[in-house]
Design an enzyme around this catalytic site. Structure first.
Site, short mmCIF file in Angstrom:
data_model
loop_
_atom_site.label_atom_id
_atom_site.label_comp_id
_atom_site.label_asym_id
_atom_site.label_seq_id
_atom_site.Cartn_x
_atom_site.Cartn_y
_atom_site.Cartn_z
N CYS A 186 0.85 -1.19 0.00
CA CYS A 186 0.00 0.00 0.00
C CYS A 186 0.89 1.25 0.00
O CYS A 186 0.61 2.25 -0.65
CB CYS A 186 -0.88 0.04 1.23
N HIS A 190 0.76 5.03 -1.53
CA HIS A 190 0.05 5.89 -0.58
C HIS A 190 0.90 6.29 0.61
O HIS A 190 0.35 6.59 1.68
CB HIS A 190 -1.24 5.20 -0.11
N ARG A 234 -12.90 -0.90 -2.59
CA ARG A 234 -11.70 -0.10 -2.79
C ARG A 234 -10.44 -0.90 -2.42
O ARG A 234 -9.46 -0.95 -3.15
CB ARG A 234 -11.81 1.20 -1.98
N CYS A 238 -7.42 -2.39 -4.77
CA CYS A 238 -6.01 -2.08 -4.52
C CYS A 238 -5.20 -3.38 -4.50
O CYS A 238 -4.10 -3.43 -5.04
CB CYS A 238 -5.85 -1.36 -3.18
#
Lengths: 277, 103
Positions: A186, A190, A234, A238
């Site tokens: 992630c 991000h 979501r 991802c």
């Protein structure tokens, strides 16, 4: 510049440098205006957000007697007491004593469908997401309505119960964990400011302001898909983009990651279902 | 069969502003499915809006209109409590009518 071949004359070098200088601000301005245009596009569409169609359907579903026991979900406890929907989403995920587990909204809905309405767990999880055709998902509709009832409420994930803290720790570890064929995590997309995929600005989920902005805008109606997408979707997407194994709907892993991201967004004013490209 | 529309009609000065969200696939007939077969066209063709039975808007729509379309328009001569009724008909003959009072 050390690597420039020697036969390049000074004129060419100066020209190249001037070109690079001229290009840099132009590219910056172009990027800026694209982001502005997307913001304007959202603003124009905000007035007629098709998410409201999902909200309408979700409210009807909530009040409809369904399942083997033919009862509605109106007695479902979303954390603020039986049947209280207003503001409930802003405090999720949270620990539920009756299930002895930390749950996010979608997990709680499955729980209520099983315990109240008498569905088999497999049936309650059968179609979490719509596939873009007229085969719509009930989960997405229910989530749309319940989240819309938290509009304007400040996100307040307590993180007091040991199991909530455990979920946060696991979620945090997952966020930083890099794996898969692309050695992705992630954090790759991000964990830094000003990253983007094509024209989409990516939120830095470690920066409170960014995390608030991102988390409070889900679920959202995705124009490109013609569907309302939930937070479980979501995360699922991802994972797909990272080439990870599929994130199982309502799994402990999905809840832990949601907990980490929700807690990072604490203090943000909830403003969804939103509208996204 | 078809899902309900979301209609809002508000009186502002002497005009009524109507905003409608419709749920429809609006398939263009240009797309192909995973097997390479053309997905047949399926879209709204006719939209009619009436105020207390009097037509205030009549439109012919085609495949260029987006999925789950949003329609906004204004008309004069409405008053609070008037019944605004919207009807759409698609190319398969499916119909949906919803009504709302002007507020």
């Amino acid at each position: 510049m050390e690597e420039t071949p020697r036969f390049v004359g000074w004129g060419a070098l100066v020209a190249a440098a001037a070109f690079a200088l001229a290009l840099a601000p132009a590219a910056g301005a172009q990027q800026k205006s694209v982001a502005d245009d997307i913001a304007r596009y959202r603003e124009l569409l905000q007035d007629g957000n098709p998410a409201e169609l999902w909200e309408m359907r979700g409210e009807t579903l909530w009040r409809t007697k369904r399942g083997p026991k033919a009862v509605s979900l109106e007695q479902c406890d979303l954390g603020l007491g039986s049947g209280v929907v207003k503001g409930a989403y802003a405090a999720l995920p949270r620990y539920f004593a009756d299930a002895d587990r930390v749950m996010d909204l979608e997990t709680r809905l499955v729980h209520c469908m099983v315990t109240l309405q008498g569905y088999a767990p497999a049936d309650a999880k059968k179609q979490p997401f719509g596939d873009g055709t007229d085969k719509k998902s009930d989960n997405e509709a229910l989530v749309a309505w319940i989240t819309s009832e938290s509009k304007g409420v400040v996100i307040n994930v307590a993180l007091t119960h040991p199991k909530e803290q455990e979920a946060y720790r696991i979620g945090k570890a997952m966020f930083f964990h890099r794996a898969g064929p692309h050695d992705f995590g992630c954090v790759t997309c991000h964990g830094e400011a000003h990253k983007r995929i094509r024209l989409q600005d990516l939120p830095n989920m470690l920066d409170p302001a960014d995390a608030r902005r991102a988390y409070t805008s889900w679920p959202a109606y995705r124009v490109s898909q013609g569907e309302l997408r939930t937070f479980q979707w979501r995360l699922n997407d991802c994972f797909r983009q990272q080439r990870f194994p599929e994130l199982e709907f309502t799994s402990d892993a999905s809840i832990a990651l949601t907990m980490f991201l929700a807690r990072n967004a604490n203090g943000g004013t909830y403003n969804a279902p939103a509208l996204k490209r | 069969m078809a899902d309900p529309m979301k209609i809002r009609a508000t009186l502002q000065g002497d005009t009524v502003e109507v905003r409608v969200l419709m749920q429809h696939e609006m398939e263009t007939g240009q797309r192909k499915d995973a097997a390479g077969k053309t997905i047949p066209a399926w879209h709204i063709q006719q939209v009619t809006a009436t105020n207390n039975g009097k037509t205030v808007l009549s439109a012919q729509w085609g495949p260029a209109v987006s999925k789950n379309p949003f329609l906004s328009f204004k008309f004069k001569g409405g008053a609070k409590g008037d019944k605004v009724q919207i009807t759409w008909t698609d190319n398969k003959g499916d119909k949906r009518t919803d009504e709302v009072a002007v507020s």
